[in-house]
Scaffold this active site. Sequence first.
Site, short mmCIF file in Angstrom:
data_model
loop_
_atom_site.label_atom_id
_atom_site.label_comp_id
_atom_site.label_asym_id
_atom_site.label_seq_id
_atom_site.Cartn_x
_atom_site.Cartn_y
_atom_site.Cartn_z
N ARG A 1 0.83 -1.21 0.00
CA ARG A 1 0.00 0.00 0.00
C ARG A 1 0.86 1.26 0.00
O ARG A 1 0.54 2.25 -0.65
CB ARG A 1 -0.93 -0.02 1.22
CG ARG A 1 -1.94 1.12 1.21
CD ARG A 1 -3.00 0.92 2.27
NE ARG A 1 -2.44 1.01 3.61
CZ ARG A 1 -3.14 0.84 4.72
NH1 ARG A 1 -4.42 0.53 4.64
NH2 ARG A 1 -2.58 0.94 5.91
N LYS B 1 -2.56 6.93 1.55
CA LYS B 1 -2.41 7.23 2.98
C LYS B 1 -1.44 8.39 3.11
O LYS B 1 -0.25 8.20 3.40
CB LYS B 1 -1.94 5.97 3.73
CG LYS B 1 -2.27 5.96 5.21
CD LYS B 1 -2.05 4.58 5.77
CE LYS B 1 -2.20 4.55 7.30
NZ LYS B 1 -3.53 4.89 7.76
N GLU C 1 -16.18 6.01 7.65
CA GLU C 1 -15.29 5.37 8.62
C GLU C 1 -15.13 6.29 9.80
O GLU C 1 -15.63 7.42 9.79
CB GLU C 1 -13.93 5.08 7.97
CG GLU C 1 -13.24 6.33 7.46
CD GLU C 1 -11.99 6.03 6.65
OE1 GLU C 1 -11.57 4.86 6.61
OE2 GLU C 1 -11.44 6.97 6.05
#
Length: 286
Positions: free
Chosen positions: A52, A151, A184
Amino acid sequence: MSLKIYIAGKFYDKADAKISVYDHGLLYGDGIFEGLRSYGGKVFQLQEHLRRLYESAKSIWLEIPISIEAMTAAVLETLIVNNLSDAYIRLVVTRGAGSLGLDPTRTSDPQIIIIADKITLYPPEFYEKGLQIITASTIRNHPAALSPRIKSLNYLNNILAKIEGLQAGCIEALMLNSKGEVAECTGDNIFLIRHKQLLTPSIEAGILEGVTRDAVIQLGREAGLEVREIPLTKHDVYIADECFLTGTAAEVIPVVKVDSRTIGHGEPGPITRDLMARFKKLTRGQ
């Protein structure tokens, strides 16, 4: 012994671990990171986290100066140097130092920073009795503006929602997306149990594709649960039989009240406790 921080291939005492104030990671949040967890010296889902990380870097045109193999070795070496076996690891890659102004072509020398330390995100009693959370008015950034699968170092969106939660007396807060659907929490993915189905927002809801989330989905399937990744609303949360959150630092933690509404019977439910036990066995072998 002072913690040793890895920066660009060298270890520094925590007090001496520094980068340039002209680094675009500091000036503009121009960089990426991963939060990892080690159990007994083994980093949980290390390759998934690094995949990721490198995919995030590719998406923002950031070239990480070392290979995945070298990064793997650096993470493990940081644990060994700090004599840590159970730890939280923060892996940061910045764009590097440049001039004032956004132009990333004026930056050079991307910085790789690895911090290994202990972490206690939530007090132990919350894992026994469950969290109370609120829905924040701050919505998740629109996924068409910046993919939540990156991210990035800019977590201001999440921090503003976190502040709302703290001001309401809650340590965590639920965030909705631009369509008013459940996305979330500020640092965790959310799951519901309804009629013995495991429900969670899909990636299309604008959520981070959590590594712990994926692991819990697999554990749910192994437990015989039907797993559905579907659009969810606050109403779905309010009428859920059970609710819990997942994250690298949080692991699996139950939620018993949302917006002052009691979830289920107001205590961690049997399926949540079962998945907590399965996750503990997966990570710690107990």
